[in-house]
Design a protein around this motif. Structure first.
Motif, PDB file in Angstrom:
ATOM      1  N   SER A 160       5.639   9.256  16.357  1.00 33.46           N
ATOM      2  CA  SER A 160       4.751   8.704  15.332  1.00 33.46           C
ATOM      3  C   SER A 160       4.256   7.320  15.725  1.00 33.46           C
ATOM      4  O   SER A 160       5.051   6.399  15.945  1.00 33.46           O
ATOM      5  CB  SER A 160       5.506   8.629  13.999  1.00 33.46           C
ATOM      6  N   LYS A 192      13.141   1.657   5.425  1.00 28.84           N
ATOM      7  CA  LYS A 192      13.484   2.915   6.099  1.00 28.84           C
ATOM      8  C   LYS A 192      12.738   3.052   7.421  1.00 28.84           C
ATOM      9  O   LYS A 192      13.179   3.767   8.327  1.00 28.84           O
ATOM     10  CB  LYS A 192      13.135   4.104   5.208  1.00 28.84           C
ATOM     11  N   LEU A 193      11.555   2.394   7.515  1.00 26.46           N
ATOM     12  CA  LEU A 193      10.785   2.455   8.755  1.00 26.46           C
ATOM     13  C   LEU A 193      11.589   1.903   9.927  1.00 26.46           C
ATOM     14  O   LEU A 193      11.376   2.289  11.074  1.00 26.46           O
ATOM     15  CB  LEU A 193       9.503   1.627   8.597  1.00 26.46           C
ATOM     16  N   ARG A 198      14.763   4.836  10.564  1.00 26.77           N
ATOM     17  CA  ARG A 198      14.474   6.272  10.699  1.00 26.77           C
ATOM     18  C   ARG A 198      13.345   6.447  11.706  1.00 26.77           C
ATOM     19  O   ARG A 198      12.254   6.864  11.374  1.00 26.77           O
ATOM     20  CB  ARG A 198      14.102   6.859   9.348  1.00 26.77           C
ATOM     21  N   PHE A 199      13.612   6.100  12.960  1.00 20.76           N
ATOM     22  CA  PHE A 199      12.572   6.050  13.994  1.00 20.76           C
ATOM     23  C   PHE A 199      12.142   7.447  14.413  1.00 20.76           C
ATOM     24  O   PHE A 199      12.971   8.323  14.620  1.00 20.76           O
ATOM     25  CB  PHE A 199      13.109   5.267  15.190  1.00 20.76           C
ATOM     26  N   ASN A 200      10.826   7.658  14.512  1.00 16.63           N
ATOM     27  CA  ASN A 200      10.302   8.919  15.031  1.00 16.63           C
ATOM     28  C   ASN A 200       9.442   8.605  16.257  1.00 16.63           C
ATOM     29  O   ASN A 200       8.357   8.058  16.128  1.00 16.63           O
ATOM     30  CB  ASN A 200       9.467   9.628  13.956  1.00 16.63           C
ATOM     31  N   ARG A 221      10.874   1.217  -0.278  1.00 15.97           N
ATOM     32  CA  ARG A 221      11.541   1.961   0.792  1.00 15.97           C
ATOM     33  C   ARG A 221      11.053   1.563   2.179  1.00 15.97           C
ATOM     34  O   ARG A 221      11.341   2.259   3.152  1.00 15.97           O
ATOM     35  CB  ARG A 221      11.272   3.462   0.608  1.00 15.97           C
ATOM     36  N   ASP A 227       0.804  -1.214   0.000  1.00 19.87           N
ATOM     37  CA  ASP A 227       0.000   0.000   0.000  1.00 19.87           C
ATOM     38  C   ASP A 227       0.843   1.273   0.000  1.00 19.87           C
ATOM     39  O   ASP A 227       0.340   2.367  -0.262  1.00 19.87           O
ATOM     40  CB  ASP A 227      -0.924  -0.009   1.224  1.00 19.87           C
ATOM     41  N   LEU A 228       2.142   1.163   0.292  1.00 21.06           N
ATOM     42  CA  LEU A 228       3.002   2.357   0.323  1.00 21.06           C
ATOM     43  C   LEU A 228       3.119   2.960  -1.079  1.00 21.06           C
ATOM     44  O   LEU A 228       3.041   2.247  -2.079  1.00 21.06           O
ATOM     45  CB  LEU A 228       4.400   1.999   0.832  1.00 21.06           C
ATOM     46  N   GLY A 229       3.353   4.271  -1.109  1.00 23.13           N
ATOM     47  CA  GLY A 229       3.607   4.922  -2.396  1.00 23.13           C
ATOM     48  C   GLY A 229       4.948   4.490  -2.968  1.00 23.13           C
ATOM     49  O   GLY A 229       5.147   4.440  -4.173  1.00 23.13           O
ATOM     50  N   GLN A 230       5.885   4.191  -2.083  1.00 21.32           N
ATOM     51  CA  GLN A 230       7.224   3.729  -2.460  1.00 21.32           C
ATOM     52  C   GLN A 230       7.498   2.430  -1.706  1.00 21.32           C
ATOM     53  O   GLN A 230       8.230   2.424  -0.709  1.00 21.32           O
ATOM     54  CB  GLN A 230       8.268   4.793  -2.072  1.00 21.32           C
ATOM     55  N   MET A 264       2.961   5.236  13.844  1.00 24.44           N
ATOM     56  CA  MET A 264       3.330   4.276  12.804  1.00 24.44           C
ATOM     57  C   MET A 264       4.744   3.732  13.043  1.00 24.44           C
ATOM     58  O   MET A 264       5.031   2.579  12.758  1.00 24.44           O
ATOM     59  CB  MET A 264       3.244   4.936  11.432  1.00 24.44           C
ATOM     60  N   SER A 265       5.613   4.584  13.624  1.00 26.69           N
ATOM     61  CA  SER A 265       6.945   4.121  13.999  1.00 26.69           C
ATOM     62  C   SER A 265       6.871   3.068  15.099  1.00 26.69           C
ATOM     63  O   SER A 265       7.547   2.054  15.044  1.00 26.69           O
ATOM     64  CB  SER A 265       7.810   5.288  14.485  1.00 26.69           C
TER      65      SER A 265
END
Lengths: 347, 202
Positions: free
Chosen positions: A91, A82-83, A86-88, A79, A73-76, A93-94
């Motif tokens: 978020s 990267k989840l 690249r932890f936020n 990638r 379902d991701l646009g990319q 979702m992170s």
């Protein structure tokens, strides 16, 4: 306030579509399946012990198509990794990325120890898995609760509602497996039937209480009232009033009260699964359709095609994976260790 | 000389806007915005009762909020705010999960179907870095859109902000937007759910 006649505006699309509905449905089910799998080995409920093996594999079978659906379902899609790095921390979702990864790994370890019959380790891994499963059920709710300006989403009840409806769908999936595919799923024992029958009624009742509380609190704002009317009397009336509440919640409870027969449990379970899917659909899609700015309803782009494929894929996995896992593990585990296993898989 | 870094804001004087949509067109050309999506657009409505009827306009764009939900929710930290307060999408990091689109209360974002990543107004960052005004500002035929440094008391935006009463969109969300409007009409700033009920949509 002036009641202007809108001449020109841009129509916006709904960002979270049917694939997210499917994912949140299947992730909640995975959490529910794991929790019911752990009732025997972790909490020592003897009657629920026969559920442990099949339900744990079914939890894994539910998570696999869920993760694939998320990535597709991701646009990319390429990638997605990267989840992981690249932890936020702010978020949801992170958090979800790690919760999903940890849940999947723990479930695999739990399945391994279950087949090995290592009671002490099963309990330890089971407790860790229980924490991961509850986190998985809750985070899908936080995911939408933390997106501002959606009255239907921004409530602390949403994560709890999603966890409880995940329990209902997990329980229903176990019943469907036990009644329609007992040989394939390995759910041949009847010892858990009575308890499941009772629990199911109570969990649906709890789900109804949470849903009603959540909807009542919507009346605090104009936007909340609008979203309530959208569900109860507007475009979503069929999926909300008839599918989710009528067929998916009230009818199963009535059926469970009327008869304790296996067939009735099976029918009420299928209805519950439809009801929980409708709940996810109404919450995700229905929650986004009202405008946040302007006066144009937002539209859902893309059809059901991919979602139907994923639903079929997950049904196949849920039914066949228990047998496959049983055969594969029994082949690789040494005869001595599997021989000591007193609760050998029934297949 | 101010010691503070520049902080860019936009002031839109709605008394001057004629609704020509030149900003919409210029933005699409400048930023190669795909069909069906907009980084900036103008909403219009007829308001009032005869004989006091007027056409209200509301140019819309990313508000570059100080407390931006899109930055908060991005799972891969792809939404970057530069030292001048401009929020842009890191094209190499965005995975296209659309969480920021769901979180933005202003519908300012869209998923670019050609690149698969989230996209939105970035105040024409490339132009601003090279000493130009954002494309919509430079093309505005009535000088309704004004862009500049809010930390410089002599800038045009600072003068407008000190002279006039200004509004921002949906202050109740607490996002602290950086696009200010002069003469914002309530018909366009607040969603009127009664209109949707009358249409039978809700």
């Amino acid at each position: 306030m002036a009641n202007g006649n809108l001449i020109l505006d841009v129509q916006h699309q709904i960002p979270f579509g049917m694939m997210i509905v499917f994912y949140i449905f299947i992730a909640g089910m995975a959490a529910g399946l794991f929790i019911f799998s752990s009732l025997g080995p972790v909490f020592g409920m003897k009657k629920m012990q026969p559920l442990a093996k099949p339900a744990s594999v079914m939890a894994l079978a539910a998570v696999i198509p869920g993760v694939i659906a998320l990535i597709v379902d991701l646009g990319q899609p390429l990638r997605f990794f990267k989840l992981m790095y690249r932890f936020n921390p702010s978020s949801a979702m992170s958090w979800g990325t790690y919760i999903l990864t940890i849940f999947s790994l723990i479930t695999m370890g739990y399945i391994y120890f279950l087949w090995k019959g290592d009671t002490r380790r099963i309990k330890r891994v089971g407790i860790a898995g229980l924490v991961a499963a509850v986190s998985l059920g809750l985070y899908t709710g936080f995911l939408i609760a933390l997106a501002p300006a959606h009255p239907l989403w921004n409530s602390a009840l949403v994560p709890v509602l999603f966890l409880v409806s995940g329990l209902v769908s997990g329980l229903s999936m176990i019943s469907v497996g036990a009644i329609f595919f007992p040989k394939l799923t390995g759910l041949t024992s009847n010892s858990a039937d009575e308890m499941m029958h009772k629990m199911k009624g109570w969990f649906i009742a709890l789900e109804l209480v949470l849903l009603v509380s959540h909807l009542m609190a919507l009346f605090v704002s104009d936007a909340g009232r609008a979203v309530f009317h959208h569900l109860a009397t507007g475009d979503k009336m069929f999926s909300f009033v008839i599918l989710q509440i009528g067929m998916g919640m009230v009818l199963p409870i009535v059926l469970l009260l009327v008869s304790k027969s296996k067939a009735m449990m099976g029918i009420s379970s299928i209805l519950s699964l439809i009801g929980v899917f409708a709940l996810r659909y109404n919450m995700i899609i229905g929650g986004q359709e009202l405008p946040r700015t302007g006066q144009m309803m937002r539209t859902l782009e893309g059809g059901w095609g991919a979602t139907v494929i994923f639903l079929v894929l997950s049904v196949i996995l849920l039914i066949f994976l228990p047998t496959i896992v049983n055969k594969v593990i029994n082949k690789f585990l040494s005869p001595s260790s599997s021989g000591r296993d007193t609760q050998k898989h029934a297949v | 000389m101010s010691t503070k870094a520049n902080k860019y804001v936009m002031v839109i004087d709605l008394r001057k806007c004629v609704g020509c949509h030149a900003c919409t067109v210029k933005c699409k050309m400048e930023n190669d915005v795909p069909e069906g999506h907009f980084r900036t657009w103008v909403v219009e409505a007829d308001v009032g009762v005869y004989p006091n009827v007027t056409r209200a306009k509301l140019p819309r764009l990313c508000n570059h909020c100080d407390d931006a939900p899109c930055v908060t929710v991005c799972p891969v930290n792809a939404n970057k705010r530069n030292e001048h307060g401009i929020i842009s999408v890191d094209k190499d990091s965005c995975i296209g999960c659309r969480y920021c689109i769901a979180a933005c209360p202003y519908d300012a974002r869209y998923l670019n179907p050609e690149t698969g990543i989230a996209d939105k107004c970035d105040f024409c960052l490339n132009r601003v870095e090279n000493g130009l005004m954002p494309a919509c500002v430079s093309t505005c035929i009535t000088h309704s859109r004004v862009f500049g440094d809010i930390n410089d008391p002599n800038s045009e935006v600072s003068k407008l902000l000190s002279k006039h009463a200004t509004q921002v969109l949906n202050p109740e969300h607490g996002t602290q937007p950086n696009v200010y409007y002069i003469g914002l009409d309530a018909t366009l700033s607040d969603t009127n759910f009664q209109v949707l009920r009358d249409k039978g949509a809700v």
